[in-house]
Design a protein around this motif. Structure first.
Motif, PDB file in Angstrom:
ATOM      1  N   PRO A  69      -2.422   7.279  -8.118  1.00 35.92           N
ATOM      2  CA  PRO A  69      -3.396   6.503  -7.348  1.00 35.92           C
ATOM      3  C   PRO A  69      -4.043   5.382  -8.166  1.00 35.92           C
ATOM      4  O   PRO A  69      -4.274   5.523  -9.359  1.00 35.92           O
TER       5      PRO A  69
ATOM      6  N   ASP B 189       0.875  -1.173   0.000  1.00 38.17           N
ATOM      7  CA  ASP B 189       0.000   0.000   0.000  1.00 38.17           C
ATOM      8  C   ASP B 189       0.913   1.224   0.000  1.00 38.17           C
ATOM      9  O   ASP B 189       1.571   1.514   0.998  1.00 38.17           O
TER      10      ASP B 189
ATOM     11  N   LEU C 108      -8.659   5.629  -0.211  1.00 39.61           N
ATOM     12  CA  LEU C 108      -8.573   4.747  -1.359  1.00 39.61           C
ATOM     13  C   LEU C 108      -8.865   5.521  -2.628  1.00 39.61           C
ATOM     14  O   LEU C 108      -9.626   6.493  -2.627  1.00 39.61           O
TER      15      LEU C 108
ATOM     16  N   ARG D 272      -2.332   4.859  -2.819  1.00 45.44           N
ATOM     17  CA  ARG D 272      -3.420   5.593  -2.178  1.00 45.44           C
ATOM     18  C   ARG D 272      -3.730   6.881  -2.934  1.00 45.44           C
ATOM     19  O   ARG D 272      -2.889   7.434  -3.654  1.00 45.44           O
TER      20      ARG D 272
END
Length: 539
Positions: free
Chosen positions: A486, A430, A532, A526
């Protein structure tokens, strides 16, 4: 008709189960002591484990390596003990109803252990003794406990007092047997430690010779020092280990001998360590790779090796490679535990730094990596080049002899294939948006790495920056700065070797001669606000 006032009463099932387990413990302890007095590899668990490894289909073995990694031997040992425990309970329950049949089962398992020990490479009839001793002790203890567990009802007994006394007697016997087994097990451990003490002491005394041909310092730019990327030279304790030895051989360097013989050997040699190291000693950086390494897998490591050139030693023995008319095209190396590994004679005599190594990263070889002497041949997978605990070199032909792994569906010859790996970011990482270093290693031993490219989501290939090359026999580190946006992404890497050949993207498995394909890593970046990315649900 009245019953016999002194007849035996069958012991309860719990007594039978406990008897079976305690008898098995006593038998294993006795077998370990017998093995420690002879050959540790002959202990029942080790012998059966080795036989299981030999009989396991290649696909199952590769699955176990993928699932358990270098802990596969521990898992196998625990599995064997679990099966033995289940059999012990079943045998104890059988003994309650039919003691002779239970004793026969115990003897049968001892026979299985003995046959497994005799099937191991280099075994002699003495290797059968530990399993047979263990079976004999286990059968005797089982008989003693089950017999003691029978309650009798004498005519004068009142209110079951005799049964209560027998339970106490049974409990005392169980405690006594377990205590004796613990003492025997401790004795086996001390005897085994004493047997390996000479080997341990010989390694502690061994001083690495100063190299006649030292390796140059690792180039300053070889180690990119990117967070998440391991060091250029793999520390000994972190170096991968994949072999079949359930018990690591501990060889005494003072008594070690190497025999060189076979086809085309004009002057057979038998060398001890001192005589071996009387020759020029060479230092060389070499990356080793296991053929079981999947695309992106961990079974590759880089080290600075110290040893004697194998090609020079063979020429001293009068050996000529096939290209010069020599009759032998295969060099079969044998380990002290009987493992055989076949290497092309041409490869070890073509001028590359094929070594009989005694040192690893400036220290004597660890026992787990082959002390006192092992083979290291750059450019070949370990199963056709990297024999540990070396004791014999025999010249023969590939047509005449199949080494251990070749008999188990692997190719006779296997040059290392060009591979590259992403070490950072890790799979499913992540990440924050912005610049992210994508880094890893690439290898094509004895050809070298000329180029590494990375792409995102199947887009155009981008050039990565390479660490400075430390010769053609080691991996190269690489890094590419990625401007991460992202969302979910897939990163892929490929390498080009020193011959100009580009790593293939076609995925194949490890059997029969090594995996191919591009390593890919899925990550998630992210959104700028820390949440998200739009359109994702977090699953």
């Amino acid at each position: 008709m009245e019953s016999d006032p002194s007849r035996s009463v069958r012991p309860p099932r719990t007594t039978g189960a406990v008897s079976g387990i305690v008898a098995a413990v006593a038998g294993l302890a006795s077998a370990q002591l017998a093995a420690a007095a002879g050959r540790p590899e002959a202990s029942p668990v080790t012998a059966v484990g080795g036989a299981v490894v030999d009989l396991t289909p290649v696909a199952v073995r590769e699955w176990a390596i993928r699932l358990f990694g270098t802990s596969d031997k521990l898992v196998l040992g625990l599995g064997i003990l679990a099966v033995l425990a289940a059999v012990a309970v079943g045998t104890g329950l059988l003994a309650v109803r039919h003691l002779p049949a239970a004793i026969a089962v115990t003897g049968g398992f001892g026979l299985v252990g003995a046959l497994a020990a005799l099937s191991r490479p280099g075994a002699s009839w003495r290797d059968a003794l530990p399993s047979l001793v263990g079976a004999l002790v286990s059968a005797g203890v089982l008989y003693l406990l089950v017999t003691a567990g029978r309650r009798t009802r004498p005519a004068a007994a009142s209110q079951g007092g005799a049964g209560s006394m027998d339970r106490r007697r049974f409990g005392r016997l169980v405690v006594a047997v377990l205590a004796a087994s613990a003492g025997v097990g401790l004795g086996a451990r001390r005897l085994g430690a004493h047997g390996s003490a000479d080997a341990t002491a010989s390694r502690a005394r061994f001083v690495l010779p100063r190299p006649t041909v030292p390796a140059p310092p690792v180039p300053a730019g070889a180690n990119l020092r990117v967070p998440g990327l391991g060091p250029f030279l793999t520390p000994n304790q972190d170096f991968y280990r994949v072999d079949t030895a359930l018990v690591v051989p501990r060889v005494d360097a003072d008594t070690w001998r190497l025999r060189i013989h076979g086809e085309g050997v004009a002057r057979p040699l038998t060398l001890d360590l001192r005589r071996l190291l009387a020759r020029p000693v060479v230092e060389h950086d070499i990356t080793l790779t296991c053929v079981s390494n999947e695309v992106g897998g961990p079974y590759a490591g880089n080290a600075r090796w110290l040893g004697v050139r194998l090609g020079d030693l063979l020429r001293e023995a009068g050996v000529r490679p096939p290209s010069e008319g020599g009759p032998a095209d295969q060099l079969v190396a044998r380990s002290v535990d009987g493992m055989t590994i076949g290497t092309p004679v041409e490869a070890v005599m073509d001028g590359r730094a094929a070594l009989l190594a005694v040192g690893m990263n400036g220290r004597p070889l660890p026992f787990a990596h082959g002390f006192p002497v092992r083979m290291v041949v750059p450019g070949l997978y370990g199963y056709v080049s990297a024999c540990k605990w070396l004791t014999e070199l025999r010249l023969t032909t590939f047509a005449a002899y199949d080494a251990y792994w070749v008999r188990r569906s692997w190719a006779q010859q296997a040059a290392v294939k060009t591979q590259s790996r992403i070490d950072t970011p890790r799979p499913y990482a992540d990440l924050a948006p912005g610049r992210v270093p994508v880094a890893g290693v690439a290898w094509a031993q004895h050809r070298g790495i000329e180029r590494v490219q990375v792409r995102v989501d199947g887009g155009p290939w981008q050039e990565a920056r390479l660490g400075t090359a430390d010769g053609v026999d080691t991996w190269r580190q690489w890094v590419w700065p990625w401007e991460a946006t992202p969302g979910p992404h897939t990163l892929e890497v490929r390498a080009t070797d020193g011959t100009g050949a580009v790593q293939t993207g076609v995925r194949t498995g490890t059997v029969p001669d090594g995996a191919t394909g591009w390593h890919a890593v899925d990550v998630r970046v992210r959104a700028l606000g820390g949440g998200l990315p739009a359109g994702t649900d977090g699953e």
